[in-house]
Design a protein around this motif. Structure first.
Motif, PDB file in Angstrom:
ATOM      1  N   HIS A  77       0.820  -1.220   0.000  1.00 37.29           N
ATOM      2  CA  HIS A  77       0.000   0.000   0.000  1.00 37.29           C
ATOM      3  C   HIS A  77       0.854   1.271   0.000  1.00 37.29           C
ATOM      4  O   HIS A  77       0.304   2.348  -0.023  1.00 37.29           O
ATOM      5  N   THR A  78       2.148   1.111   0.070  1.00 36.02           N
ATOM      6  CA  THR A  78       3.127   2.216   0.004  1.00 36.02           C
ATOM      7  C   THR A  78       3.106   3.140   1.228  1.00 36.02           C
ATOM      8  O   THR A  78       2.174   3.098   2.024  1.00 36.02           O
ATOM      9  N   TYR A  79       4.138   3.934   1.325  1.00 36.36           N
ATOM     10  CA  TYR A  79       4.245   4.899   2.438  1.00 36.36           C
ATOM     11  C   TYR A  79       5.038   6.097   1.971  1.00 36.36           C
ATOM     12  O   TYR A  79       5.682   6.068   0.917  1.00 36.36           O
ATOM     13  N   LYS A  80       4.962   7.149   2.751  1.00 32.35           N
ATOM     14  CA  LYS A  80       5.775   8.338   2.492  1.00 32.35           C
ATOM     15  C   LYS A  80       6.873   8.384   3.547  1.00 32.35           C
ATOM     16  O   LYS A  80       6.747   7.775   4.608  1.00 32.35           O
ATOM     17  N   ARG A 118      14.037  -6.886   0.251  1.00 33.62           N
ATOM     18  CA  ARG A 118      13.680  -5.853   1.235  1.00 33.62           C
ATOM     19  C   ARG A 118      14.370  -4.514   0.953  1.00 33.62           C
ATOM     20  O   ARG A 118      14.575  -3.720   1.867  1.00 33.62           O
ATOM     21  N   SER A 119      14.687  -4.296  -0.284  1.00 33.53           N
ATOM     22  CA  SER A 119      15.180  -2.963  -0.633  1.00 33.53           C
ATOM     23  C   SER A 119      13.965  -2.078  -0.905  1.00 33.53           C
ATOM     24  O   SER A 119      12.842  -2.568  -1.075  1.00 33.53           O
ATOM     25  N   GLU A 120      14.202  -0.799  -0.946  1.00 31.65           N
ATOM     26  CA  GLU A 120      13.087   0.145  -1.114  1.00 31.65           C
ATOM     27  C   GLU A 120      13.062   0.679  -2.542  1.00 31.65           C
ATOM     28  O   GLU A 120      14.106   1.001  -3.110  1.00 31.65           O
ATOM     29  N   ILE A 121      11.849   0.753  -3.095  1.00 34.63           N
ATOM     30  CA  ILE A 121      11.724   1.332  -4.432  1.00 34.63           C
ATOM     31  C   ILE A 121      10.746   2.494  -4.398  1.00 34.63           C
ATOM     32  O   ILE A 121       9.919   2.590  -3.489  1.00 34.63           O
ATOM     33  N   GLU A 122      10.826   3.370  -5.377  1.00 33.59           N
ATOM     34  CA  GLU A 122       9.809   4.421  -5.508  1.00 33.59           C
ATOM     35  C   GLU A 122       8.573   3.765  -6.105  1.00 33.59           C
ATOM     36  O   GLU A 122       8.681   2.862  -6.936  1.00 33.59           O
ATOM     37  N   ALA A 123       7.412   4.206  -5.678  1.00 34.79           N
ATOM     38  CA  ALA A 123       6.195   3.541  -6.130  1.00 34.79           C
ATOM     39  C   ALA A 123       5.121   4.572  -6.422  1.00 34.79           C
ATOM     40  O   ALA A 123       5.250   5.744  -6.089  1.00 34.79           O
ATOM     41  N   GLU A 124       4.044   4.088  -7.032  1.00 29.64           N
ATOM     42  CA  GLU A 124       2.920   4.958  -7.298  1.00 29.64           C
ATOM     43  C   GLU A 124       2.107   5.108  -6.018  1.00 29.64           C
ATOM     44  O   GLU A 124       1.938   4.147  -5.267  1.00 29.64           O
ATOM     45  N   ASP A 125       1.585   6.306  -5.784  1.00 34.13           N
ATOM     46  CA  ASP A 125       0.814   6.570  -4.563  1.00 34.13           C
ATOM     47  C   ASP A 125      -0.546   5.873  -4.654  1.00 34.13           C
ATOM     48  O   ASP A 125      -1.365   6.191  -5.500  1.00 34.13           O
ATOM     49  N   THR A 126      -0.771   4.885  -3.764  1.00 36.64           N
ATOM     50  CA  THR A 126      -2.082   4.214  -3.775  1.00 36.64           C
ATOM     51  C   THR A 126      -2.896   4.560  -2.526  1.00 36.64           C
ATOM     52  O   THR A 126      -3.975   4.042  -2.326  1.00 36.64           O
ATOM     53  N   HIS A 127      -2.395   5.406  -1.669  1.00 28.77           N
ATOM     54  CA  HIS A 127      -2.997   5.821  -0.399  1.00 28.77           C
ATOM     55  C   HIS A 127      -3.066   4.726   0.646  1.00 28.77           C
ATOM     56  O   HIS A 127      -3.140   3.567   0.321  1.00 28.77           O
TER      57      HIS A 127
END
Ligand code: 6PG
Length: 479
Positions: free
Chosen positions: A451-454, A470-479
């Motif tokens: 669900h992504t986070y900021k 478990r690396s971090e990627i940029e993602a689309e904002d899904t709220h």
């Protein structure tokens, strides 16, 4: 065409409102009820009112000056729709239909839209103050068009309660705004009543005082900063002795609270708007919990704390409860005003929050001395987003701080339910917190549903590849 205003529905609220209207200079009131007997009775019992009785909708319409103005005081829901349909058959463009029942504001929005298409004005109006308010001066919360307010305003001003020289009525906003505000009024009413009930329960169980003695405590409180109608009537109820048994009436009343739905509407609406009205919600749920005798019966023997509870110093404890009540009450009102603010933004109403507090100072069930302070707060800062941060209230929180925590801690420790007290404090601490565990919630949401986070340190939306490396990627904002 003798009458300038009409009332449809002559049960207690309707007939009292009709009598109130008739008692004011310049009003002549037409009255109509579905069953003729009620009309005959009202007219016969109140010759001084000079009512113009009507026995059909045609007669009713014919007896009204134009623009015809009629206030409907019937049950919310189907009965209201039926009366509107009948009036539309005999009314003309420019006439005004006012619904003074406790309608759900979304019904009012729907009705206003439909009625407007016929050229007739429809006004949903919140009426508070119970039977006595209707008769002597209610607090009135009309919505509807500006055009209808021109005709209606002077009539409503003439019958409303007066607080500090001001009639307790204002044009709240368009279409459903009036009923929305009345709904939140009732939600606050639920919270206020629950807080008072919790205060009573804590004092009774913590000091062993009798209801009559506690009545004196409330009477005393009513002479101070907590002065309000609900505190005043609490003393009256606690003082009452049952004629049959000689016991305090409060001890023979079944402890299952009823509800007609406005509290639940306030909470449901707040949930959709995303407004945390936790005090109102707890008050509504407390009524629900009380009304399940079967669940309470099988739960009676659940383990509880071992110690009994007697406050060491009864007077000091009572003072702590008073402060906890005041602080929690401010939270409840603040949450209610937050909901009005959010509702106004969502539905496009221009609602003057300070004015709403002002028209609640008289006539209505939640009338209270401290409403002046709410008006002051909004006059000073019209876009105040958290009412309880106004300086006057901050002072109260400073004074009440230790007592509030002590009372909530005690209730938890000794097993006396105080859901409204404790949820108000939790809300207050939630607002104050610099960091909330909401960050963890976001992490969990991202873990199981991507669900992504900021992040706190850079813009963008992110997702951790939990099931991969478990690396971090940029993602689309899904709220
Ligand atoms: C008022 C009251 C009133 C409401 C009752 C009953 O402002 O005069 O809010 O409108 O109908 O208080 O409410 P419950 O039956 O849900 O307690």
């Amino acid at each position: 065409n003798a009458a300038n205003i009409g009332v449809v529905g002559l049960a207690v609220m309707g007939s009292n409102l009709a009598r109130n209207l008739a008692s004011r200079e310049g009003n002549t009131v037409a009255v109509y009820n579905r069953s003729r007997a009620k009309t005959d009775e009202l007219v016969a019992e109140h010759p001084e009112a000079g009512f113009v009785p009507a026995f059909s909708y045609e007669e009713f319409a014919a007896s009204l000056q134009k623009p015809r103005t009629a206030i409907i005081m019937v049950k919310a829901g189907g009965p209201t729709d039926a009366v509107i349909d009948s009036l539309l058959e005999v009314f003309e463009p420019g006439d005004i239909i006012v619904d003074g029942g406790n309608a759900l504001f979304t019904d009012t929005i729907r009705r206003e839209k439909a009625v407007r298409e016929t050229g007739v004005n429809f006004v949903g109006m919140g009426v508070s103050g119970g039977e006595e308010g209707a008769l002597l001066g209610p607090s009135l919360m009309p919505g509807g068009s500006d055009e209808s307010w021109v005709t209606l305003g002077p009539i409503l001003r003439s019958i409303a309660a007066v607080a500090e020289g001001e009639p307790c009525v204002t044009h709240v906003g368009h279409d459903g705004a009036g009923h929305f505000v009345k709904m939140v009024h009732n939600g606050i009413e639920y919270a206020d009543m629950q807080l008072i009930a919790e205060a009573y329960d804590l004092i009774r169980r913590g000091t062993g005082k009798s209801p009559a003695e506690i009545a004196e405590v409330f009477a005393e409180w009513n002479r101070g900063e907590l002065e309000s109608y609900l505190i005043e009537i609490t003393a009256e109820v606690l003082r009452q002795v049952d004629g049959e048994t000689g016991k305090p009436l409060v001890d023979v009343i079944l402890d299952q609270a009823g509800a007609k739905g406005t509290g639940a509407w306030t909470v449901q609406t707040a949930l959709s708007l995303g407004v945390p009205v936790s005090g109102i919600a707890e008050a509504t749920f407390a009524r629900s919990l009380s009304s399940h005798p079967e669940q309470r019966e099988i739960s009676r023997d659940l383990p509880g704390p071992n110690e009994g509870f007697t406050a060491d110093d009864a007077d000091a404890f009572i003072e702590q409860v008073r402060l906890a009540l005041y602080a929690s009450k401010i939270v409840a009102y603040s949450q209610g005003f937050d909901e009005i603010r959010a509702g106004a933004a969502e539905y496009g109403w221009n609602i003057d929050l300070g004015k709403i507090a002002a028209i609640w100072r008289g006539g209505c069930i939640i009338r209270a001395r401290f409403l002046n302070r709410i008006t002051d707060a909004y006059v000073e800062t019209p876009d105040l987003s958290v009412l309880l941060t106004a300086p006057f209230f901050v002072d109260v929180f400073t004074r009440a701080q230790d007592a509030w925590r002590e009372v909530v801690a005690t209730s938890a420790k000794v097993g006396i339910p105080a859901p409204a007290f404790s949820s108000s404090l939790a809300y207050y601490d939630g607002l104050r917190a610099e960091r909330l565990p909401a960050a963890l919630i976001q992490g969990q949401r991202d873990f199981f549903g991507a669900h992504t986070y900021k992040r706190i340190d850079k813009p963008g939306t992110f997702h951790t590849l939990w099931s991969a490396d478990r690396s971090e990627i940029e993602a689309e904002d899904t709220h």
